[in-house]
Design a protein around this motif. Structure first.
Motif, PDB file in Angstrom:
ATOM      1  N   ASP A  67       0.857  -1.186   0.000  1.00 14.63           N
ATOM      2  CA  ASP A  67       0.000   0.000   0.000  1.00 14.63           C
ATOM      3  C   ASP A  67       0.894   1.237   0.000  1.00 14.63           C
ATOM      4  O   ASP A  67       1.492   1.591   1.011  1.00 14.63           O
ATOM      5  CB  ASP A  67      -0.898  -0.021   1.238  1.00 14.63           C
ATOM      6  N   THR A  68       0.978   1.914  -1.139  1.00 12.61           N
ATOM      7  CA  THR A  68       1.890   3.052  -1.247  1.00 12.61           C
ATOM      8  C   THR A  68       1.406   4.273  -0.461  1.00 12.61           C
ATOM      9  O   THR A  68       2.212   5.135  -0.111  1.00 12.61           O
ATOM     10  CB  THR A  68       2.100   3.442  -2.720  1.00 12.61           C
ATOM     11  N   VAL A  69       0.123   4.333  -0.169  1.00 11.47           N
ATOM     12  CA  VAL A  69      -0.380   5.418   0.676  1.00 11.47           C
ATOM     13  C   VAL A  69       0.148   5.245   2.098  1.00 11.47           C
ATOM     14  O   VAL A  69       0.646   6.191   2.729  1.00 11.47           O
ATOM     15  CB  VAL A  69      -1.926   5.462   0.666  1.00 11.47           C
ATOM     16  N   GLN A  70       0.043   4.014   2.613  1.00  9.54           N
ATOM     17  CA  GLN A  70       0.581   3.723   3.938  1.00  9.54           C
ATOM     18  C   GLN A  70       2.099   3.897   3.967  1.00  9.54           C
ATOM     19  O   GLN A  70       2.662   4.406   4.938  1.00  9.54           O
ATOM     20  CB  GLN A  70       0.227   2.286   4.334  1.00  9.54           C
ATOM     21  N   LEU A  71       2.756   3.467   2.888  1.00  8.73           N
ATOM     22  CA  LEU A  71       4.206   3.618   2.798  1.00  8.73           C
ATOM     23  C   LEU A  71       4.598   5.088   2.833  1.00  8.73           C
ATOM     24  O   LEU A  71       5.518   5.488   3.557  1.00  8.73           O
ATOM     25  CB  LEU A  71       4.717   2.966   1.518  1.00  8.73           C
ATOM     26  N   GLY A  72       3.893   5.918   2.077  1.00 12.45           N
ATOM     27  CA  GLY A  72       4.190   7.348   2.069  1.00 12.45           C
ATOM     28  C   GLY A  72       3.976   7.994   3.427  1.00 12.45           C
ATOM     29  O   GLY A  72       4.759   8.856   3.843  1.00 12.45           O
ATOM     30  N   ALA A  73       2.936   7.561   4.122  1.00 14.25           N
ATOM     31  CA  ALA A  73       2.678   8.111   5.459  1.00 14.25           C
ATOM     32  C   ALA A  73       3.793   7.724   6.430  1.00 14.25           C
ATOM     33  O   ALA A  73       4.217   8.534   7.267  1.00 14.25           O
ATOM     34  CB  ALA A  73       1.328   7.613   5.969  1.00 14.25           C
ATOM     35  N   ALA A  74       4.276   6.484   6.321  1.00 12.71           N
ATOM     36  CA  ALA A  74       5.373   6.049   7.181  1.00 12.71           C
ATOM     37  C   ALA A  74       6.647   6.827   6.878  1.00 12.71           C
ATOM     38  O   ALA A  74       7.389   7.218   7.795  1.00 12.71           O
ATOM     39  CB  ALA A  74       5.615   4.551   6.995  1.00 12.71           C
ATOM     40  N   VAL A  75       6.905   7.085   5.601  1.00  6.95           N
ATOM     41  CA  VAL A  75       8.074   7.888   5.214  1.00  6.95           C
ATOM     42  C   VAL A  75       7.973   9.295   5.797  1.00  6.95           C
ATOM     43  O   VAL A  75       8.938   9.837   6.348  1.00  6.95           O
ATOM     44  CB  VAL A  75       8.216   7.941   3.677  1.00  6.95           C
ATOM     45  N   ASN A  76       6.795   9.894   5.692  1.00  4.67           N
ATOM     46  CA  ASN A  76       6.589  11.240   6.239  1.00  4.67           C
ATOM     47  C   ASN A  76       6.897  11.276   7.737  1.00  4.67           C
ATOM     48  O   ASN A  76       7.512  12.223   8.242  1.00  4.67           O
ATOM     49  CB  ASN A  76       5.149  11.698   5.999  1.00  4.67           C
ATOM     50  N   ALA A  77       6.453  10.238   8.445  1.00  5.30           N
ATOM     51  CA  ALA A  77       6.690  10.198   9.891  1.00  5.30           C
ATOM     52  C   ALA A  77       8.177  10.055  10.194  1.00  5.30           C
ATOM     53  O   ALA A  77       8.709  10.711  11.105  1.00  5.30           O
ATOM     54  CB  ALA A  77       5.900   9.034  10.508  1.00  5.30           C
ATOM     55  N   LEU A  78       8.878   9.235   9.423  1.00  3.56           N
ATOM     56  CA  LEU A  78      10.306   9.034   9.649  1.00  3.56           C
ATOM     57  C   LEU A  78      11.111  10.298   9.374  1.00  3.56           C
ATOM     58  O   LEU A  78      12.075  10.604  10.076  1.00  3.56           O
ATOM     59  CB  LEU A  78      10.826   7.892   8.766  1.00  3.56           C
ATOM     60  N   VAL A  79      10.708  11.024   8.350  1.00  4.50           N
ATOM     61  CA  VAL A  79      11.439  12.238   7.974  1.00  4.50           C
ATOM     62  C   VAL A  79      11.472  13.248   9.114  1.00  4.50           C
ATOM     63  O   VAL A  79      12.491  13.899   9.361  1.00  4.50           O
ATOM     64  CB  VAL A  79      10.813  12.861   6.704  1.00  4.50           C
ATOM     65  N   SER A  80      10.361  13.372   9.821  1.00  2.97           N
ATOM     66  CA  SER A  80      10.256  14.399  10.860  1.00  2.97           C
ATOM     67  C   SER A  80      10.460  13.848  12.274  1.00  2.97           C
ATOM     68  O   SER A  80      10.311  14.581  13.251  1.00  2.97           O
ATOM     69  CB  SER A  80       8.886  15.077  10.774  1.00  2.97           C
ATOM     70  N   ALA A  81      10.824  12.570  12.398  1.00  9.36           N
ATOM     71  CA  ALA A  81      10.924  11.948  13.718  1.00  9.36           C
ATOM     72  C   ALA A  81      12.128  12.467  14.505  1.00  9.36           C
ATOM     73  O   ALA A  81      13.208  12.665  13.947  1.00  9.36           O
ATOM     74  CB  ALA A  81      11.019  10.439  13.576  1.00  9.36           C
ATOM     75  N   ARG A  82      11.919  12.665  15.809  1.00  9.77           N
ATOM     76  CA  ARG A  82      13.033  12.989  16.706  1.00  9.77           C
ATOM     77  C   ARG A  82      13.943  11.785  16.840  1.00  9.77           C
ATOM     78  O   ARG A  82      15.162  11.907  16.832  1.00  9.77           O
ATOM     79  CB  ARG A  82      12.483  13.411  18.076  1.00  9.77           C
ATOM     80  N   ARG A  83      13.344  10.599  16.956  1.00  7.22           N
ATOM     81  CA  ARG A  83      14.088   9.350  16.984  1.00  7.22           C
ATOM     82  C   ARG A  83      13.185   8.220  16.530  1.00  7.22           C
ATOM     83  O   ARG A  83      11.950   8.334  16.586  1.00  7.22           O
ATOM     84  CB  ARG A  83      14.664   9.049  18.369  1.00  7.22           C
ATOM     85  N   THR A  84      13.799   7.135  16.090  1.00  6.49           N
ATOM     86  CA  THR A  84      13.056   5.978  15.604  1.00  6.49           C
ATOM     87  C   THR A  84      13.552   4.716  16.296  1.00  6.49           C
ATOM     88  O   THR A  84      14.761   4.471  16.359  1.00  6.49           O
ATOM     89  CB  THR A  84      13.229   5.819  14.079  1.00  6.49           C
TER      90      THR A  84
END
Length: 314
Positions: free
Chosen positions: A140-157
């Motif tokens: 699901d590329t929509v879910q994938l894109g949302a996960a990428v967005n979250a990682l980009v702005s994350a303080r830590r993962t």
């Protein structure tokens, strides 16, 4: 299968979603069949096994062929991502046309104890290629894109995984670290939970588990979820327990398990594909900082790859 999962896959066939391409149908069946009722499995296996024959049947005809009901046929079509049976028939006709276009027959990938090593190589290569194709088709590329967005702005993962999935978790963590992002992949289950306690809104937690039911992976994800972090599940079971604590679910595919080819082998292949998609998506979004960070890491290690191991200090 839970009602939530049914709704997720039903939405793929609504006006707001796009039904799967014909080539993705077999991948959908392989991914979702273990979670279906037995009657729905019979319908799914029939359409994947004989797309040309099933494309010629009415909904009543397919119900009679599989010993099910018309309602079951329609529910199966919707679960596979099609608005109704008519749309599934069109996809089946398209898939049948592709299969009749001269493509080589599929390799039988069951590995026997006495198989020559050349056959083992060919079967494993085919199996992994099919696993990658199925995962790509069903991702699901929509879910994938949302996960990428979250990682980009994350303080830590934080990335959680056990066994073979733990190796994939370490792979993702290493990639994120090399582009300057703060990431951890605690190998100890207790440490994973104590790390998760420190997460908050703006952080990301990723659980990697093919079965979706590994307690040592679910527990830290649950803690991270309750702490307000954005949570992602990479799993082969879209209705698995881990998904109830996931804001975003990325589904992987896997080949049929056998004595000499445990599920961990092909699940690892599909998980690595998802991890690479996440990493490349993040690197694209952070290119101005990611590219110099990658260059610096390559330069720092360059002397270790020289023929003599680099110059020695006096």
């Amino acid at each position: 299968m839970t009602q939530d999962v049914k709704e997720i896959f039903a939405r793929a066939g609504t006006p707001g979603g796009t039904p799967p391409a014909p080539a993705a149908l077999a991948a959908k069946v392989r991914t979702l069949a273990p979670s279906m009722t037995r009657s729905m499995q019979r319908v799914a296996e029939a359409v994947a096994g004989d797309p040309a024959g099933c494309a010629a049947l009415t909904v009543t005809g397919l119900a009679e062929l599989t010993g099910t009901s018309e309602a079951t046929v329609v529910r199966t079509a919707r679960l596979l991502g099609y608005p109704g049976y008519r749309d599934l028939r069109l996809a089946l006709a398209g898939l049948a046309a592709q299969q009749q276009s001269g493509r080589a027959p599929a390799i039988t990938t069951d590995i026997a104890v006495d198989d020559p090593i050349a056959d083992v190589v060919a079967k494993l290569a085919y199996d992994e290629q099919q696993t990658l194709a199925d995962t790509a088709a069903g991702l699901d590329t929509v879910q994938l894109g949302a996960a990428v967005n979250a990682l980009v702005s994350a303080r830590r993962t934080d990335v959680y995984g056990i066994g073979a999935s733990g190796l994939v978790a370490q792979d993702l963590t290493q990639k994120l670290l090399r582009i300057g992002l703060m990431a951890h992949a605690p190998g100890d289950p207790h440490l994973a939970v104590t790390n998760a306690v420190q997460l908050r809104a703006g952080d990301v937690a990723i659980a990697i588990t093919h079965s979706g039911s590994t307690g040592d992976v679910i527990e830290p994800l649950r803690v991270a979820f309750e702490r307000g972090a954005t949570t992602v599940a990479v799993t082969g079971r879209p209705d698995a327990p881990v998904t109830q604590y996931a804001d975003h679910v990325l589904t992987t595919s896997t080949a049929r398990e056998s004595e000499l080819r445990p599920a961990a082998m092909s699940s690892r292949t599909s998980q690595l594909l998802v991890v690479d998609c996440l990493f490349v998506g993040v690197a694209q979004r952070t290119y101005e900082t990611a590219a110099p960070a990658l260059a610096a890491s390559y330069e720092a290690l360059a002397h270790r790859h020289s023929p003599r191991g680099g110059a020695r200090r006096a």
